[in-house]
Design an enzyme around this catalytic site. Structure first.
Site, PDB file in Angstrom:
ATOM      1  CE  LYS A 158      -3.895  -0.625   2.637  1.00 46.55           C
ATOM      2  NZ  LYS A 158      -4.701  -0.888   3.862  1.00 46.55           N
ATOM      3  CD  GLU A 200      -2.418  -2.422   6.330  1.00 48.15           C
ATOM      4  OE1 GLU A 200      -3.425  -2.720   5.660  1.00 48.15           O
ATOM      5  OE2 GLU A 200      -2.414  -1.446   7.115  1.00 48.15           O
ATOM      6  CE1 TYR A 202      -7.330  -9.784  -0.700  1.00 52.48           C
ATOM      7  CE2 TYR A 202      -6.938  -7.428  -0.459  1.00 52.48           C
ATOM      8  CZ  TYR A 202      -7.678  -8.469  -0.979  1.00 52.48           C
ATOM      9  OH  TYR A 202      -8.766  -8.199  -1.776  1.00 52.48           O
ATOM     10  CG  LEU A 203      -7.774  -7.958   6.560  1.00 45.81           C
ATOM     11  CD1 LEU A 203      -8.473  -6.964   7.485  1.00 45.81           C
ATOM     12  CD2 LEU A 203      -7.416  -9.216   7.347  1.00 45.81           C
ATOM     13  CG  HIS A 208     -14.826   0.915   4.462  1.00 44.35           C
ATOM     14  ND1 HIS A 208     -14.999   1.938   3.564  1.00 44.35           N
ATOM     15  CD2 HIS A 208     -13.959   1.366   5.385  1.00 44.35           C
ATOM     16  CE1 HIS A 208     -14.248   2.964   3.927  1.00 44.35           C
ATOM     17  NE2 HIS A 208     -13.612   2.646   5.018  1.00 44.35           N
ATOM     18  CE  LYS A 237     -16.423   5.524   2.003  1.00 43.60           C
ATOM     19  NZ  LYS A 237     -16.100   6.579   2.995  1.00 43.60           N
ATOM     20  CD  GLU A 275     -11.576   5.271   5.473  1.00 48.07           C
ATOM     21  OE1 GLU A 275     -11.075   4.236   4.985  1.00 48.07           O
ATOM     22  OE2 GLU A 275     -11.788   6.310   4.835  1.00 48.07           O
ATOM     23  NE  ARG A 291     -13.085  13.271   3.081  1.00 36.38           N
ATOM     24  CZ  ARG A 291     -12.455  12.090   3.070  1.00 36.38           C
ATOM     25  NH1 ARG A 291     -11.220  12.018   3.543  1.00 36.38           N
ATOM     26  NH2 ARG A 291     -13.042  10.992   2.623  1.00 36.38           N
TER      27      ARG A 291
END
Ligand code: MV4
Length: 447
Positions: A158, A200, A202-203, A208, A237, A275, A291
């Site tokens: 990432k 990381e 990976y899931l 989410h 989204k 998140e 934000r």
């Protein structure tokens, strides 16, 4: 309290911020490009300043023009909305250097959370569960291969300066890692001018889920529940809801305590969202947004607060007027993002709005700057409306949402309304049985 706020944004969020200001007795200054001269937020604002031609980099991203507009009009605060300069630490610093309040977190926290490695390091130190992975940048392939063996495949490479899926590559084995590592660094470098990457576990099938936070900078921090944002297409989204169909009250309380404690220790100020990926009953922090988010109305409908009003009050130095015990999450809310796009191909569909009729009734909210006769420009993001519905239960919310979607008429352009009408009648969605990949599979975009 501020006398005059400059709204450094456009479209529905500019109108949304204008509304909160007017209800606080605050004068509003709209900024706009030449493409938005007839936009609703310009028409309703007390004053307006044209900050440049249509391209965002020459108008809505033009820091000097926006700050000049604030100085010229005597605005004592700037609200950045979302997107554009809302998470630009340099802009926040420039605003404050001009003696103008930035309605948002401190520039240092914006900068910290903009670096996904620094954000993760901070959250680990603050006791927030994170995805297992490297504890910093991965400088070369040799280190990546060693980490791949330690973490166990599949792994995800990432981008530190990333977000929205750019510079992200999955490696299912050591053999795939070299291409994934080099590909992620190249993509990150091209997209962000920063090719630093991390790794990381990976899931493969997470939801989410994000927690909405408010902190006043005087040590008071509350969470306003979570939003399930798993229904997305290519990192855009499509629909969000609160509470998540996957969580129970105990999980919500437990995670709420963790995120409140973390932001208290951090000394965070204003609104923010943490998140998480949620998989097999476990939460894993991935990013923090500094934000106000597009989907904030879903939280507002469930907690009964005006988040923009709270942001403005916090930025003016006021303490939170409520504690966590006062936060009362009621019922269920769902938001459909409505884009000016072909509902099958998602090709942009700008143009003049002909017939425009909005749904109404108890628990139905439309956040949009559309009006009959308005010309949707082709220069900006295609989202033109958000339909947000609240009910005392998820089933009541769904019944109301279907009814509202059937009432909504947007003529003259194509929109994604038909997609939402189909989606809200699909059994797997109705049952809340979806993860981050479900929508793309349902659309036939992936197997
Ligand atoms: C992940 C992941 C699976 N495992 N990290 C996508 C962009 C950025 N927000 C982080 N993302 C992901 N990170 C690990 N360790 C899957 C995604 C992901 C995703 C996350 C949230 C919502 C939609 C997504 C779509 C594709 C991939």
């Amino acid at each position: 309290m501020f006398e005059k706020v400059l709204i450094a944004n456009r479209g529905e969020i500019a109108l949304r911020i204008h509304r909160a200001c007017k209800e606080l007795g605050i004068h509003t200054v709209a900024v706009h490009s030449t493409a938005d001269a007839d936009a609703m937020h310009v028409r309703l604002a007390d004053e307006s300043v044209c900050v440049g031609p249509p391209p965002a980099r020459e108008s809505y991203l033009n820091k000097a023009a926006i700050i000049s507009a604030a100085v010229i009009t005597g605005a004592d605060a700037i609200h950045p909305g979302y997107g554009f300069l809302s998470e630009n630490a340099d802009f926040a610093r420039m605003v404050e250097d001009h003696g103008i309040a930035f309605i948002g977190p401190s520039p240092d926290h914006i900068s910290m959370m903009g670096d996904k490695i620094e954000a993760k390091r901070a959250m680990i130190s603050l006791g927030v569960p994170c995805v297992p992975g490297s504890d910093g940048p991965v400088p070369d392939l040799e280190t990546a291969l060693k980490l791949g063996t330690e973490i166990g495949y599949p792994v995800l490479v990432k981008a530190a300066g990333g977000g929205g899926g750019k510079g992200m590559k999955v490696a299912n084995s050591a053999a795939e890692l070299e291409d994934a590592y080099r590909g992620a660094r190249a993509e990150a470098g091209a997209a962000f001018g920063n090719d630093v990457v991390y790794i990381e576990k990976y899931l493969g099938h997470p939801r989410h889920i994000e927690f909405q936070m408010l902190a006043d900078g005087h040590g008071n921090v509350v969470h306003l529940g979570e939003r399930d944002c798993s229904l997305q297409r290519f990192h855009q989204k499509v629909l969000e809801e609160s509470p998540s169909p996957a969580l129970n009250a105990d999980q919500r309380r437990r995670m709420g305590e963790i995120v409140v404690s973390a932001l208290k220790k951090l000394g965070y100020r204003n609104a923010g969202t943490l998140e998480f990926l949620y998989q097999d009953g476990e939460f894993y922090f991935i990013e923090m947004n500094t934000r106000l988010q597009v989907e904030h109305p879903v939280t507002e409908m469930v907690c009964g607060l005006d988040l923009v009003r709270e942001q403005i009050r916090i930025a003016s130095g006021a303490p939170l007027a409520f504690t966590q015990a006062d936060v009362n999450l009621q019922g269920h809310a769902i938001e459909c993002r409505i884009n000016a796009e072909n509902p099958d191909t998602f090709a942009p569909s700008p143009g003049k709005i002909a017939e425009y009729h909005t749904p109404g009734g108890l628990g139905v909210r439309i956040d949009s700057a559309l009006y009959s006769g308005y010309r949707v420009p082709s220069n900006y993001d295609s989202m033109v409306a958000k339909l947000i519905v609240h009910g005392t239960s998820r089933n009541e919310c769904l019944m109301r949402l279907r009814r509202a979607l059937d009432e909504y008429v947007i003529g003259g352009i194509q929109t994604t309304l038909p997609l939402h009408r189909r989606l809200t009648r699909t059994q797997e969605f109705i049952d809340g049985r979806y993860d981050i990949h479900w929508l793309e599979r349902w659309m036939g975009l992936k197997k």
